[in-house]
Structures are given as C-alpha cells and as structure tokens.
Design a protein around this motif. Sequence first.
Motif, mmCIF file in Angstrom:
data_model
loop_
_atom_site.group_PDB
_atom_site.id
_atom_site.type_symbol
_atom_site.label_atom_id
_atom_site.label_comp_id
_atom_site.label_asym_id
_atom_site.label_seq_id
_atom_site.Cartn_x
_atom_site.Cartn_y
_atom_site.Cartn_z
ATOM 1 N N GLU A 55 0.841 -1.215 0.000
ATOM 2 C CA GLU A 55 0.000 0.000 0.000
ATOM 3 C C GLU A 55 0.873 1.260 0.000
ATOM 4 O OE1 GLU A 55 -3.347 0.420 2.864
ATOM 5 O OE2 GLU A 55 -3.026 -1.728 3.157
ATOM 6 N N ILE A 56 1.921 1.216 0.794
ATOM 7 C CA ILE A 56 2.817 2.385 0.879
ATOM 8 C C ILE A 56 3.444 2.653 -0.490
ATOM 9 C CG2 ILE A 56 4.957 3.283 1.935
ATOM 10 C CD1 ILE A 56 4.286 1.558 4.405
ATOM 11 N N GLU A 64 0.988 4.204 -2.922
ATOM 12 C CA GLU A 64 0.728 5.631 -2.624
ATOM 13 C C GLU A 64 1.921 6.508 -3.012
ATOM 14 O OE1 GLU A 64 -1.849 7.243 -0.755
ATOM 15 O OE2 GLU A 64 -3.132 5.534 -0.240
ATOM 16 N N LEU A 65 3.121 6.005 -2.763
ATOM 17 C CA LEU A 65 4.317 6.778 -3.143
ATOM 18 C C LEU A 65 4.354 6.984 -4.649
ATOM 19 C CD1 LEU A 65 7.093 5.188 -0.852
ATOM 20 C CD2 LEU A 65 6.412 7.596 -0.838
ATOM 21 N N GLN A 72 1.880 7.217 -6.629
ATOM 22 C CA GLN A 72 0.928 8.298 -6.947
ATOM 23 C C GLN A 72 1.599 9.665 -6.840
ATOM 24 O OE1 GLN A 72 -2.511 8.120 -7.638
ATOM 25 N NE2 GLN A 72 -2.087 5.946 -7.947
ATOM 26 N N LYS A 73 2.567 9.727 -5.934
ATOM 27 C CA LYS A 73 3.264 11.014 -5.714
ATOM 28 C C LYS A 73 4.545 11.094 -6.535
ATOM 29 C CE LYS A 73 1.647 11.370 -0.898
ATOM 30 N NZ LYS A 73 0.931 12.648 -0.854
ATOM 31 N N SER A 94 6.337 12.761 2.236
ATOM 32 C CA SER A 94 5.316 11.928 1.593
ATOM 33 C C SER A 94 5.063 10.669 2.413
ATOM 34 C CB SER A 94 5.762 11.527 0.181
ATOM 35 O OG SER A 94 6.070 12.669 -0.542
ATOM 36 N N GLU A 109 2.967 11.465 5.472
ATOM 37 C CA GLU A 109 1.547 11.630 5.102
ATOM 38 C C GLU A 109 0.876 10.268 4.871
ATOM 39 O OE1 GLU A 109 0.325 13.853 1.415
ATOM 40 O OE2 GLU A 109 1.759 15.291 2.289
ATOM 41 N N ILE A 110 1.561 9.430 4.100
ATOM 42 C CA ILE A 110 0.990 8.124 3.752
ATOM 43 C C ILE A 110 0.832 7.256 5.007
ATOM 44 C CG2 ILE A 110 1.468 5.969 2.493
ATOM 45 C CD1 ILE A 110 2.932 7.808 0.390
ATOM 46 N N LYS A 134 -2.046 8.014 7.252
ATOM 47 C CA LYS A 134 -3.325 7.484 6.730
ATOM 48 C C LYS A 134 -3.404 5.964 6.944
ATOM 49 C CE LYS A 134 -4.015 7.878 2.277
ATOM 50 N NZ LYS A 134 -3.925 8.467 0.951
ATOM 51 N N ILE A 135 -2.343 5.283 6.526
ATOM 52 C CA ILE A 135 -2.357 3.814 6.509
ATOM 53 C C ILE A 135 -2.343 3.220 7.916
ATOM 54 C CG2 ILE A 135 -0.814 1.852 6.034
ATOM 55 C CD1 ILE A 135 -0.298 2.988 3.330
#
Length: 371
Positions: free
Chosen positions: A294-295, A298-299, A301-302, A360, A363-364, A367-368
Amino acid sequence: MPIKVWDYIKEYEKEKGEIYSAIQKVLESGYLILGDNVKGFEEEFSRYCNVKFGVGVNSGTDALFLALLALDIGPQDEVITVSNTAVPTVSAIVSTGAKPVFVDIVPDTYLMDTSKLEDVITEKTKCILPVHLFGQCVNMDEIRQIAGKYGLKILEDCAQSHGAIFNDEKAGSMSDISAFSFYPTKILGGYGDGGMVLTNDEKLYEKLLRLRFYGMEKTYYAKEHGYNSRLDEIHASILRGKLTHLDEYISRRRILANQYDKLLNESTLTLPKTMPGNKHVYYLYVCRHPKRDEIIAELKQKDIFVNISYPWPIHIMTGYQHLGYKEGDFPHTEKASKEIFSLPMYPFLTDAQQNIVVESLDEILAKIDFK
Ligand SMILES: Cc1ncc(COP(=O)(O)O)c(C=O)c1O
C-alpha cells in the motif's frame, strides 16, 4: 519531477568531462581489450580493498562463477548461501554444476544467519558464500571460524558492498576469494556491465586470468577449458576515474542514511540496523512495514519510486524448484520479502528530494497506520 530510487544523470553531468577524456584516451591508444586500463584498474581496486590481486571480468555474475571454478567447485559439491539475495549469487553456483544450499537470514539485518551454518554442512559442502547484502558485511569472524573447523573455502559476494568494513577489514579481503559487480546502480558502478574477482592467492589469480580468457596461458594455447569474460578497456578507464570518487560517494550515502534515520525515527517503519562491527556503505536503505505494498502504491501516486530487494526468495522461484525447497523452509527470508522496500538512495540525491520522500511517507503512514 519524479524521484527515482536510483539515478545517475546528475553524477554523469558532473563527471562527464573525466569520462569523455578517459574514453578518448582509450580509443586513441590502439588497445581496446586487456590493456593498461584493465591492469591499472585491477591494481587500484584490489589495493583499495586491501587484496593482492584483481581480475577484471564482464559482470558480477561471472566474477562469482569464475571464482567458484577457480576454487574447483563443480558437480557433486555443495555451496552454502542465502535465498535472500540477487538471483546471480545462486545462478553462478548452479552454472558450475554444484548445488546451492540455503540458510535463513537474521530478521533485523537481513544477512546470513551464521548460527544456522553448521546444521547444513555435509560431506559435500565445499564452500560458504556469504552475501554482504545492502552495504554491510556478514559476520566474517564466525564464517571464518566455521570454515576453518570444516576445511571449507569462502567466497564473499561483495556486489553490494564496495568499501564496506567489518572490524577494520574491507569487504572482499576476508576470505579466499571475493566477487564484485560494477553494474551501473552499484556503489562503484560503470556505464554498462563489469565485475572483478579479488584474491591474495597467486595460484587462484593465475587460474582466473586463464578462465576469463578462453583458458589461455599464452596466445592461442588453452591450458584448460575457459571462457570469454573480459572487462573491456573503455569500462576499466571509466571505473578508474570513478574509483577516485568512491569514498566521497560512500560518505554522501552515509549522510543520507543518517538523515533518513533521524527524519523517520518517529515513524512506524522499521529502519535499517547496522550489525555490530560493521561500517555500512548503504547500497540500499531498506525499510520494513507490514503494509508495504500500500505504501509503495501511494508513493507512486506522488511520483516517488522505491525498490524491493527482493520480492521473491530464490528457493520459491520456478527456476530453482529443482533444488527441492518449499515455501515455509526459510521463514525470516519469506516474511522479509513481503515487507521490505528501499528508499531512494544514491550520492546525488539532494536533501530537498530526500525531504519530499520523508514528508510523503509521513503523510501516507498517517493514513495507513490508522486504517
Ligand atoms: C548480491 C549480488 N550478487 C551478484 C550480482 C551480479 O552482478 P552483475 O549484475 O554485475 O552480474 C548482483 C547484482 O545484481 C548482486 O546484487
């Protein structure tokens, strides 16, 4: 701008004057194969590693393969290594006809668990092949003690550990023979493939000179069956220049690792641990988290890219099923393969880029971790 896990462009821009001039000198010298640059680089790199002899070859894989052949390892023999490594560590053993035998890793350093070695030594065991993974060395005191007790050879896989130190000894200088890779991403990386075998043993050295050159002892006369595995002059000339910067590259990697350590100290990531006695060179900065996938997504995405070394342990790959292992055989290796990932790490990564990676991640994770 994406942040890659490894990037050579800024380094290339800074060093291109030196690189072009090295290439030009080779092209104008009239010697493209096994000339002064290969010889010079062999001498300079082996001196850097505190080893007497170096033999430049065409890759780290061949460095391992030819080192094993020089040690007379072949069918009927067993070589002990780890499943948590790059495929070539194992493919080199298989290419000699010998059988790779695995031990599990220590979970917090991801290095060979030396306490497991004696459990797998048999009459057929000829060699222990520790992999100095991610930039730090396996406990060579223990390996040398066990190898001495059972009369085994040791081959160090140093593809990821140029310049690493264990108790004041350099990676590659602590055994019978060692193998290095100069693949572009490596700590000392070229602009193509390359490798080197190091040894203090003159007989092994002479044999390696033949093995990389059709088995030849003198022009057109093969003393034994050999191969074509030469480091070429152009690559050797580039690597000679880069060797003069190696300690700077390593210092910058250490600074970046230190900064990651501090900046991510409060996060839920498991950060890399240095094994006592080691001076880590941080080929990779390897973190761990149960929600790794998941991490990473998300990374991405950034526009931040990380690496997994390695997502599959070798003993469960289809290419190595013939070795007879199954899932569950090496629990620490298997668990790590599902949880580890490495953050952007290379000497020309800027502090600003590193801060973006850390922010980043913060932030991730915020959330996670609370999902
Ligand atoms: C641990 C290890 N051993 C061996 C190799 C093989 O090196 P090369 O890619 O130069 O053949 C690598 C590089 O991928 C490696 O990381």
